[in-house]
Write a protein that holds these residues in place. Structure first.
Motif, short mmCIF file in Angstrom:
data_model
loop_
_atom_site.label_atom_id
_atom_site.label_comp_id
_atom_site.label_asym_id
_atom_site.label_seq_id
_atom_site.Cartn_x
_atom_site.Cartn_y
_atom_site.Cartn_z
N LEU A 161 0.73 -1.22 -0.12
CA LEU A 161 0.07 0.18 0.03
C LEU A 161 0.83 1.25 0.17
CD1 LEU A 161 -2.51 -1.06 2.65
CD2 LEU A 161 -3.16 -0.83 0.17
N HIS A 162 0.31 2.27 -0.58
CA HIS A 162 1.17 3.86 -0.52
C HIS A 162 0.12 4.72 -0.69
CE1 HIS A 162 3.88 0.59 -2.69
NE2 HIS A 162 4.71 1.53 -2.27
N LEU A 163 0.65 5.95 -0.20
CA LEU A 163 0.03 7.18 0.22
C LEU A 163 -0.36 7.86 -1.03
CD1 LEU A 163 2.18 8.47 3.12
CD2 LEU A 163 -0.43 7.55 3.41
N GLY A 164 0.37 7.78 -2.21
CA GLY A 164 0.03 8.56 -3.43
C GLY A 164 0.72 7.90 -4.40
N PHE A 165 0.33 8.41 -5.63
CA PHE A 165 0.87 8.03 -7.07
C PHE A 165 2.31 8.12 -6.99
CE2 PHE A 165 2.32 9.12 -11.28
CZ PHE A 165 2.26 7.85 -11.89
N LEU A 166 2.98 9.30 -6.47
CA LEU A 166 4.35 9.39 -6.70
C LEU A 166 5.17 8.23 -5.62
CD1 LEU A 166 4.87 13.10 -7.02
CD2 LEU A 166 5.24 11.52 -8.89
N HIS A 167 4.53 8.11 -4.60
CA HIS A 167 4.93 7.29 -3.53
C HIS A 167 5.14 5.99 -4.27
CE1 HIS A 167 4.46 5.27 0.56
NE2 HIS A 167 5.75 5.23 0.13
N MET A 168 4.05 5.44 -4.79
CA MET A 168 3.93 4.21 -5.56
C MET A 168 4.95 4.04 -6.58
SD MET A 168 2.58 2.75 -8.32
CE MET A 168 1.30 3.70 -8.94
N LEU A 169 5.03 4.92 -7.43
CA LEU A 169 5.92 5.19 -8.39
C LEU A 169 7.24 4.88 -8.51
CD1 LEU A 169 5.68 5.44 -11.60
CD2 LEU A 169 6.20 7.77 -11.35
N PHE A 170 7.80 5.75 -7.41
CA PHE A 170 9.25 5.55 -7.22
C PHE A 170 9.59 4.41 -6.48
CE2 PHE A 170 9.20 10.61 -6.66
CZ PHE A 170 9.41 10.46 -8.13
N ASN A 171 8.59 3.79 -5.63
CA ASN A 171 8.92 2.62 -4.94
C ASN A 171 8.91 1.48 -5.91
OD1 ASN A 171 9.34 3.37 -2.30
ND2 ASN A 171 7.38 2.90 -1.61
N VAL A 172 8.11 1.48 -6.99
CA VAL A 172 8.09 0.68 -8.07
C VAL A 172 9.01 0.61 -8.89
CG1 VAL A 172 6.96 -0.28 -10.21
CG2 VAL A 172 5.65 0.14 -7.99
N LEU A 173 9.64 1.52 -9.10
CA LEU A 173 10.99 1.82 -9.85
C LEU A 173 12.05 1.35 -9.26
CD1 LEU A 173 10.29 5.16 -11.71
CD2 LEU A 173 9.96 3.21 -12.63
N ALA A 174 12.22 1.68 -7.88
CA ALA A 174 13.48 1.04 -7.16
C ALA A 174 13.19 -0.60 -6.87
CB ALA A 174 13.45 1.78 -5.97
N LEU A 175 12.09 -1.03 -6.72
CA LEU A 175 11.88 -2.53 -6.30
C LEU A 175 12.26 -3.18 -7.59
CD1 LEU A 175 11.25 -4.50 -4.22
CD2 LEU A 175 8.72 -3.79 -4.78
N THR A 176 11.53 -3.05 -8.66
CA THR A 176 11.50 -3.91 -9.78
C THR A 176 12.93 -4.37 -10.06
OG1 THR A 176 9.58 -2.83 -10.69
CG2 THR A 176 10.84 -4.04 -12.21
N PRO A 177 13.82 -3.70 -10.44
CA PRO A 177 15.24 -4.32 -10.85
C PRO A 177 15.54 -5.32 -9.54
CG PRO A 177 15.57 -2.07 -10.52
CD PRO A 177 14.00 -2.34 -10.67
N LEU A 178 15.55 -4.82 -8.30
CA LEU A 178 16.22 -5.64 -7.30
C LEU A 178 15.40 -7.00 -7.11
CD1 LEU A 178 16.61 -2.67 -4.86
CD2 LEU A 178 18.41 -3.83 -5.69
N LEU A 179 14.01 -6.76 -7.16
CA LEU A 179 13.28 -7.95 -7.01
C LEU A 179 13.45 -9.01 -8.18
CD1 LEU A 179 11.04 -9.18 -5.08
CD2 LEU A 179 9.16 -8.33 -6.65
N GLU A 180 13.73 -8.55 -9.45
CA GLU A 180 13.87 -9.32 -10.49
C GLU A 180 15.34 -10.03 -10.24
OE1 GLU A 180 15.66 -9.98 -14.31
OE2 GLU A 180 16.45 -8.37 -12.95
N ARG A 181 16.21 -9.43 -10.01
CA ARG A 181 17.49 -10.12 -9.70
C ARG A 181 17.45 -11.16 -8.58
NH1 ARG A 181 22.94 -6.81 -8.95
NH2 ARG A 181 24.59 -8.73 -8.52
N PHE A 182 16.56 -10.99 -7.51
CA PHE A 182 16.49 -12.03 -6.26
C PHE A 182 15.73 -13.16 -6.71
CE2 PHE A 182 14.42 -13.70 -2.78
CZ PHE A 182 15.32 -13.89 -1.80
N GLU A 183 14.55 -12.77 -7.71
CA GLU A 183 14.03 -13.94 -8.41
C GLU A 183 14.69 -14.90 -9.31
OE1 GLU A 183 9.50 -15.09 -10.46
OE2 GLU A 183 9.93 -12.94 -9.77
N ALA A 184 15.49 -13.97 -10.19
CA ALA A 184 16.42 -14.81 -11.08
C ALA A 184 17.54 -15.68 -10.38
CB ALA A 184 17.06 -13.59 -11.98
N GLU A 185 17.76 -15.33 -9.16
CA GLU A 185 18.72 -16.12 -8.21
C GLU A 185 18.03 -17.12 -7.55
OE1 GLU A 185 22.36 -15.37 -4.86
OE2 GLU A 185 21.12 -13.75 -5.69
N PHE A 186 17.00 -16.95 -6.78
CA PHE A 186 16.42 -17.83 -5.96
C PHE A 186 15.10 -18.67 -6.65
CE2 PHE A 186 18.76 -14.98 -3.22
CZ PHE A 186 19.60 -15.83 -2.53
N GLY A 187 14.56 -18.36 -7.61
CA GLY A 187 13.51 -18.97 -8.15
C GLY A 187 11.99 -17.94 -7.71
#
Length: 259
Positions: free
Chosen positions: A68-94
């Motif tokens: 959950l996020h307080l607003g659009f910018l809060h959500m957008l910046f977190n998505v941009l920061a999280l996506t490459p990190l999460l993608e890398r984690f999933e690629a490593e651990f499944g």
């Protein structure tokens, strides 16, 4: 004169289409819940991590607050920061491991620590929400891996331990961006460091169990973009083919987690 890098929509489209399954699901859930909070604003109150409201009947807060996020910018910046990190984690651990951790311990553990600190140490009741607790968790885990290969980096005459990089970023974020939760980010860092050091790897089911589930349900054959736990045999995307990678304070109550 050096040329500036140009935005290439085709490369962005290719990157998005190649995202693994769990990363897609979690990012879709974040965006979907933000959309849902537009007509149903009570969802933030229902799912945010408010320490005084956490009890055996409201444990869903420990799993929902990163989504959950307080607003659009809060959500957008977190998505941009999280996506490459999460993608890398999933690629490593499944995919199975990523899904199990991010719908379970990687929310409940930092959320539980935050709740205990707020209730019994700080004597406060600041509610938080936002996926940046996962961002700093993953940054801490990555920093511990980097630290093993490159223990220090130099800034002038000073040698800075590599593992401190996310901690420094938390401090700068808290100073420069109003309304972020310093304590919440520290809780995410703590779990990320424990994961990077290998102390909480027991949270992941045994690899034999995961392989049995994958084979029994034929997940590689049924689910597009599924990442197998056995990457030495199946590779990053299993048997699937690959295709040609200052916010103002919100007026709403509570604190956001992240930029």
């Amino acid at each position: 004169m050096p040329s500036l890098p140009q935005f290439n929509p085709l490369r962005l489209r290719s990157y998005i289409f190649r995202l693994p399954l769990c990363t897609r699901l979690l990012i879709t859930a974040i965006v979907g819940l933000w959309i849902a909070t537009i007509p149903f604003d009570w969802l933030r109150e229902w799912g945010s991590l408010e320490p005084d409201k956490v009890n055996l009947g409201t444990m869903h807060r420990l799993n929902l607050f990163p989504l959950l996020h307080l607003g659009f910018l809060h959500m957008l910046f977190n998505v941009l920061a999280l996506t490459p990190l999460l993608e890398r984690f999933e690629a490593e651990f499944g995919t199975l491991v990523t899904l199990a951790l991010f719908t379970g311990p990687f929310g409940t553990l930092p959320g539980g620590i935050y709740t205990l600190l707020e209730k019994f140490v700080l004597r406060s009741n600041t509610n938080v929400m936002g996926a940046s607790i996962w961002v700093f968790l993953l940054l801490a885990a990555e920093a511990m891996k980097t630290h093993k290969a490159n223990p220090n980096f130099n800034i002038g005459p000073y040698k800075i331990p590599t593992w401190t990089t996310p901690l420094i970023l938390v401090v700068f974020t808290s100073v420069l961006i109003p309304g972020v939760s310093f304590i919440g980010h520290l809780c995410g860092l703590a779990i990320g460091y424990l994961w990077g050091l290998g102390y909480i790897k027991f949270l992941v089911p045994h690899e034999k169990i995961l392989r049995w589930v994958e084979g029994k349900l034929n997940l590689l054959g049924r689910l597009p973009h599924y990442v197998s736990v056995d990457q030495k045999t199946y590779g990053r995307y299993g048997v699937l083919p690959t295709t040609s990678s200052s916010l103002p304070r919100s007026p709403e109550p509570g604190q956001r987690l992240g930029a």
